[in-house]
Scaffold this motif. Structure first.
Motif, PDB file in Angstrom:
ATOM      1  N   GLY A   1       0.817  -1.203   0.000  1.00 50.61           N
ATOM      2  CA  GLY A   1       0.000   0.000   0.000  1.00 50.61           C
ATOM      3  C   GLY A   1       0.847   1.247   0.000  1.00 50.61           C
ATOM      4  O   GLY A   1       0.612   2.168  -0.756  1.00 50.61           O
ATOM      5  N   ASP A   2       1.848   1.294   0.822  1.00 45.98           N
ATOM      6  CA  ASP A   2       2.671   2.497   0.850  1.00 45.98           C
ATOM      7  C   ASP A   2       3.832   2.351  -0.131  1.00 45.98           C
ATOM      8  O   ASP A   2       4.181   1.266  -0.571  1.00 45.98           O
ATOM      9  N   LEU A   3       4.406   3.472  -0.459  1.00 45.73           N
ATOM     10  CA  LEU A   3       5.471   3.453  -1.455  1.00 45.73           C
ATOM     11  C   LEU A   3       6.751   2.898  -0.864  1.00 45.73           C
ATOM     12  O   LEU A   3       7.109   3.183   0.265  1.00 45.73           O
ATOM     13  N   GLU A   4       7.433   2.105  -1.659  1.00 43.64           N
ATOM     14  CA  GLU A   4       8.716   1.604  -1.211  1.00 43.64           C
ATOM     15  C   GLU A   4       9.812   2.467  -1.826  1.00 43.64           C
ATOM     16  O   GLU A   4       9.562   3.305  -2.688  1.00 43.64           O
ATOM     17  N   GLU A   5      10.974   2.248  -1.358  1.00 45.48           N
ATOM     18  CA  GLU A   5      12.107   2.998  -1.910  1.00 45.48           C
ATOM     19  C   GLU A   5      12.198   2.719  -3.411  1.00 45.48           C
ATOM     20  O   GLU A   5      12.157   1.577  -3.839  1.00 45.48           O
ATOM     21  N   LEU A   6      12.244   3.767  -4.171  1.00 47.39           N
ATOM     22  CA  LEU A   6      12.340   3.565  -5.613  1.00 47.39           C
ATOM     23  C   LEU A   6      13.746   3.113  -5.980  1.00 47.39           C
ATOM     24  O   LEU A   6      14.729   3.616  -5.449  1.00 47.39           O
ATOM     25  N   ARG A   7      13.782   2.169  -6.893  1.00 45.36           N
ATOM     26  CA  ARG A   7      15.106   1.698  -7.340  1.00 45.36           C
ATOM     27  C   ARG A   7      15.784   2.813  -8.134  1.00 45.36           C
ATOM     28  O   ARG A   7      15.131   3.722  -8.639  1.00 45.36           O
ATOM     29  N   ASP A   8      17.078   2.699  -8.210  1.00 49.14           N
ATOM     30  CA  ASP A   8      17.798   3.646  -9.056  1.00 49.14           C
ATOM     31  C   ASP A   8      17.238   3.567 -10.458  1.00 49.14           C
ATOM     32  O   ASP A   8      17.056   2.497 -11.014  1.00 49.14           O
ATOM     33  N   GLY A   9      16.978   4.681 -11.030  1.00 48.28           N
ATOM     34  CA  GLY A   9      16.508   4.694 -12.416  1.00 48.28           C
ATOM     35  C   GLY A   9      15.013   4.525 -12.559  1.00 48.28           C
ATOM     36  O   GLY A   9      14.490   4.631 -13.660  1.00 48.28           O
ATOM     37  N   SER A  10      14.315   4.241 -11.461  1.00 46.90           N
ATOM     38  CA  SER A  10      12.872   4.058 -11.609  1.00 46.90           C
ATOM     39  C   SER A  10      12.124   5.368 -11.426  1.00 46.90           C
ATOM     40  O   SER A  10      10.956   5.473 -11.756  1.00 46.90           O
ATOM     41  N   ARG A  11      12.822   6.346 -10.910  1.00 47.15           N
ATOM     42  CA  ARG A  11      12.161   7.636 -10.686  1.00 47.15           C
ATOM     43  C   ARG A  11      12.061   8.382 -12.010  1.00 47.15           C
ATOM     44  O   ARG A  11      13.053   8.635 -12.685  1.00 47.15           O
ATOM     45  N   LEU A  12      10.854   8.733 -12.369  1.00 48.18           N
ATOM     46  CA  LEU A  12      10.636   9.451 -13.624  1.00 48.18           C
ATOM     47  C   LEU A  12      10.555  10.957 -13.401  1.00 48.18           C
ATOM     48  O   LEU A  12      10.901  11.743 -14.273  1.00 48.18           O
ATOM     49  N   PHE A  13      10.047  11.303 -12.247  1.00 49.60           N
ATOM     50  CA  PHE A  13       9.814  12.728 -11.981  1.00 49.60           C
ATOM     51  C   PHE A  13      10.475  13.120 -10.668  1.00 49.60           C
ATOM     52  O   PHE A  13       9.851  13.025  -9.608  1.00 49.60           O
ATOM     53  N   PRO A  14      11.723  13.540 -10.743  1.00 55.64           N
ATOM     54  CA  PRO A  14      12.369  13.973  -9.499  1.00 55.64           C
ATOM     55  C   PRO A  14      11.633  15.175  -8.915  1.00 55.64           C
ATOM     56  O   PRO A  14      11.117  16.006  -9.678  1.00 55.64           O
TER      57      PRO A  14
ATOM     58  N   TYR B   1       6.123  11.891  -2.111  1.00 57.63           N
ATOM     59  CA  TYR B   1       4.962  11.564  -2.949  1.00 57.63           C
ATOM     60  C   TYR B   1       4.920  12.298  -4.282  1.00 57.63           C
ATOM     61  O   TYR B   1       3.940  12.187  -5.003  1.00 57.63           O
ATOM     62  N   TRP B   2       5.956  13.059  -4.573  1.00 58.53           N
ATOM     63  CA  TRP B   2       5.964  13.785  -5.848  1.00 58.53           C
ATOM     64  C   TRP B   2       5.851  12.820  -7.022  1.00 58.53           C
ATOM     65  O   TRP B   2       5.061  13.015  -7.951  1.00 58.53           O
ATOM     66  N   GLU B   3       6.640  11.778  -6.971  1.00 57.64           N
ATOM     67  CA  GLU B   3       6.682  10.831  -8.091  1.00 57.64           C
ATOM     68  C   GLU B   3       5.298  10.214  -8.373  1.00 57.64           C
ATOM     69  O   GLU B   3       4.801  10.323  -9.489  1.00 57.64           O
ATOM     70  N   PRO B   4       4.668   9.579  -7.411  1.00 55.68           N
ATOM     71  CA  PRO B   4       3.374   8.970  -7.719  1.00 55.68           C
ATOM     72  C   PRO B   4       2.309   9.982  -8.112  1.00 55.68           C
ATOM     73  O   PRO B   4       1.495   9.712  -8.997  1.00 55.68           O
ATOM     74  N   VAL B   5       2.337  11.148  -7.473  1.00 52.26           N
ATOM     75  CA  VAL B   5       1.317  12.158  -7.804  1.00 52.26           C
ATOM     76  C   VAL B   5       1.529  12.662  -9.225  1.00 52.26           C
ATOM     77  O   VAL B   5       0.588  12.803 -10.006  1.00 52.26           O
ATOM     78  N   LEU B   6       2.810  12.898  -9.576  1.00 56.28           N
ATOM     79  CA  LEU B   6       3.088  13.362 -10.931  1.00 56.28           C
ATOM     80  C   LEU B   6       2.707  12.308 -11.969  1.00 56.28           C
ATOM     81  O   LEU B   6       2.177  12.609 -13.020  1.00 56.28           O
ATOM     82  N   ARG B   7       3.012  11.069 -11.661  1.00 54.04           N
ATOM     83  CA  ARG B   7       2.643   9.995 -12.597  1.00 54.04           C
ATOM     84  C   ARG B   7       1.134   9.960 -12.789  1.00 54.04           C
ATOM     85  O   ARG B   7       0.641   9.738 -13.888  1.00 54.04           O
TER      86      ARG B   7
ATOM     87  N   LEU C   1      17.837  -1.541 -16.481  1.00 49.44           N
ATOM     88  CA  LEU C   1      17.525  -2.149 -17.772  1.00 49.44           C
ATOM     89  C   LEU C   1      17.737  -1.154 -18.903  1.00 49.44           C
ATOM     90  O   LEU C   1      18.035  -1.535 -20.019  1.00 49.44           O
ATOM     91  N   VAL C   2      17.520   0.082 -18.583  1.00 49.85           N
ATOM     92  CA  VAL C   2      17.836   1.145 -19.546  1.00 49.85           C
ATOM     93  C   VAL C   2      18.592   2.216 -18.774  1.00 49.85           C
ATOM     94  O   VAL C   2      18.429   2.342 -17.553  1.00 49.85           O
ATOM     95  N   SER C   3      19.413   2.956 -19.513  1.00 51.85           N
ATOM     96  CA  SER C   3      20.205   3.979 -18.815  1.00 51.85           C
ATOM     97  C   SER C   3      19.303   5.119 -18.368  1.00 51.85           C
ATOM     98  O   SER C   3      18.161   5.266 -18.827  1.00 51.85           O
ATOM     99  N   LYS C   4      19.831   5.938 -17.482  1.00 52.82           N
ATOM    100  CA  LYS C   4      19.061   7.077 -16.981  1.00 52.82           C
ATOM    101  C   LYS C   4      18.694   8.025 -18.119  1.00 52.82           C
ATOM    102  O   LYS C   4      17.582   8.545 -18.189  1.00 52.82           O
ATOM    103  N   GLU C   5      19.664   8.218 -19.028  1.00 49.23           N
ATOM    104  CA  GLU C   5      19.414   9.116 -20.159  1.00 49.23           C
ATOM    105  C   GLU C   5      18.309   8.574 -21.053  1.00 49.23           C
ATOM    106  O   GLU C   5      17.432   9.302 -21.513  1.00 49.23           O
ATOM    107  N   GLU C   6      18.399   7.251 -21.291  1.00 46.10           N
ATOM    108  CA  GLU C   6      17.353   6.628 -22.123  1.00 46.10           C
ATOM    109  C   GLU C   6      15.988   6.774 -21.458  1.00 46.10           C
ATOM    110  O   GLU C   6      14.982   7.079 -22.105  1.00 46.10           O
ATOM    111  N   SER C   7      15.989   6.523 -20.156  1.00 45.42           N
ATOM    112  CA  SER C   7      14.730   6.584 -19.425  1.00 45.42           C
ATOM    113  C   SER C   7      14.095   7.970 -19.539  1.00 45.42           C
ATOM    114  O   SER C   7      12.905   8.116 -19.809  1.00 45.42           O
TER     115      SER C   7
END
Lengths: 254, 207
Positions: free
Chosen positions: A31-44, B32-38, B133-139
């Motif tokens: 339910g709660d967010l876990e630590e995001l893996r490196d590279g999984s964060r899309l929106f810093p 929570y920025w990440e999930p909210v933005l997504r 699996l993909v680089s940060k730049e690719e992502s």
């Protein structure tokens, strides 16, 4: 992973997107967010938070601290105005209700002489009587603001102001007529009459123009009915412009 | 990030917010920025998504100052509260724009980021990425290119490539033939490829 990616014509692109999808997917389950893996964060999170700070400051001003006045002057002023309006409206309703109830209980308006603060000098401006009044004289007073008027008994004090002696006040019809007797409140056992002349008020606001009949009855003792009548007629005869023939005595006790 | 250590004092986050502690606000944003933005990015143009994302946190801050906020104060409560706020803001946004979300039918599939046990069960544990699996730049490039897709295509791509939803499942939700959905995906891939190539990336088949 689904098997469908092979359907798509651009397999390299499809594979890349699937790999990317796996990487950016936020694992969940508890339910709660876990630590995001490196590279999984899309929106810093935003590095420049000046816009957020401005918004926070606005909210801080907008929402007053507990127990503290509002930070924003306009807001505080508006809030104050709103409260004042509510209080004023409530007070108006309360006062209005109170006045209505009192007016209903009191019946017709019947100011006392002391409330009116009429001086006999003012009364005599009309020249209704030639008699000079002295302090301690009992007078029978009728004030007519408008028909019907009111009548009550009063005594002249040292300043020749009327001092009501009887709490009894009556609403009377059109004069001339005589009302009485009123039993005085001073425990003297004296009775008094109210002599009404024809009233011709010009307006409620003009107390001085109110026709007032004041007849001193000091030393009247306990006259008989006939004596009372005689006394009253004598008193009436002293009033300028009063015609005794027009007086009615139907209110006199028999 | 709200990790297990921070979860030990979730209520204090709320109390600190009530005391107007902006660092507590920053912690909330970081977590929570990440999930909210997504949430917004999957549904709206990227620029609007960022604006609405900020508005969510401000709205939550205002609510907390006024005595509101999540009941409980644990991570899950915060997440639910934030997404409820996000949904309300998105509804207001669509009303203001006099628009209707083109993916209304996908709403159940899109869900809230980081929620929904079905996502967990759908993703087999063995498939969890052990490394990049993909680089940060690719992502970042993929994210930017996907941001250029129309909202419906982006939502479909997200469901298929990120959430591993099958084309059949998505087509059924959209009440459209699977072939049409496939055509939409193919078209989206072409746009994405062109975009990535413009950024100097050319996906090649991996052995």
């Amino acid at each position: 992973m689904t098997q469908e990616r092979d359907d798509l014509e651009d397999k390299p692109m499809s594979d890349l997107l699937h790999r990317w999808g796996k990487q950016v997917r936020i694992p969940c389950g508890r339910g709660d967010l876990e630590e995001l893996r490196d590279g999984s964060r899309l929106f810093p999170p935003p590095g420049d938070r000046s816009a957020l700070r401005r918004a926070l400051r606005a909210v801080d001003e907008e929402v007053p601290r507990e127990g503290a006045p509002a930070g924003n002057h306009n807001l505080a002023y508006r809030r104050l105005l709103r409260r004042a309006a509510v209080i004023a409206a409530s007070a108006t309703v309360l006062l209005g209700s109170w006045w209505l109830v009192e007016a209903w209980r009191a019946g017709p308006v019947s100011p006392t002489a002391s409330e009116i603060r009429l001086s006999v000098r003012n009364v005599l401006l009309r020249g209704e009587t030639e008699r000079e009044f002295r302090s301690g004289d009992l007078v029978y007073l009728h004030l007519t603001l408008d028909r019907p008027g009111i009548a009550f008994v009063a005594m002249l004090d040292s300043h020749l102001q009327f001092v009501p002696l009887s709490s009894e006040a009556r609403v009377v019809g059109e004069g001339p007529n005589i009302l009485g007797p009123f039993r005085l409140d001073d425990q003297s056992g004296k009775e008094a009459f109210v002599i009404l002349t024809s009233a011709s008020p010009r307006g409620a606001e003009e107390f001085r123009k109110v026709i007032v009949s004041a007849v001193p009855l000091n030393g009247a003792g306990s006259p008989t009915h006939e004596e009372k009548l005689e006394l009253l007629l004598k008193a009436l005869s002293r009033l300028k412009g009063f015609s005794a023939g027009k007086a009615t005595f139907e209110h006199l006790p028999r | 990030m709200v990790n297990s250590e921070q979860e030990a004092q979730p209520v204090s986050l709320m109390e600190r917010l009530r005391q107007r502690d902006w660092t507590a606000f920053d912690e909330l944003v970081d977590a929570y920025w990440e999930p909210v933005l997504r949430f917004f990015w999957k549904r709206l143009p990227p620029d609007d998504a960022e604006d609405l994302g900020q508005n969510v946190f401000i709205a939550v801050y205002r609510a907390v100052l006024k005595g509101g906020g999540p009941v409980g104060g644990d991570g899950e409560s915060w997440r639910r509260y934030l997404f409820t706020c996000a949904r309300n803001l998105m509804r207001d946004y669509l009303r203001r724009m006099k628009a209707r979300a083109p993916f209304d039918r996908l709403e159940n599939l899109l869900g809230d980021e980081g929620a929904g046990p079905d996502v967990e069960t759908r993703v087999r544990k063995g498939e969890e990425a052990s490394g990049l699996l993909v680089s940060k730049e690719e992502s970042e490039a993929i994210r930017d290119c996907m941001g250029r897709l129309d909202v419906l295509s982006r939502a479909i791509c997200w469901l298929h490539f990120v959430d591993s939803r099958s084309k059949r499942e998505i087509a059924r939700a959209l009440e459209m033939p699977e072939s049409s959905l496939r055509a939409t995906l193919v078209k989206a891939l072409k746009v994405l490829r062109r975009c990535l190539e413009a950024k100097g990336m050319s996906p090649v088949e991996q052995s």
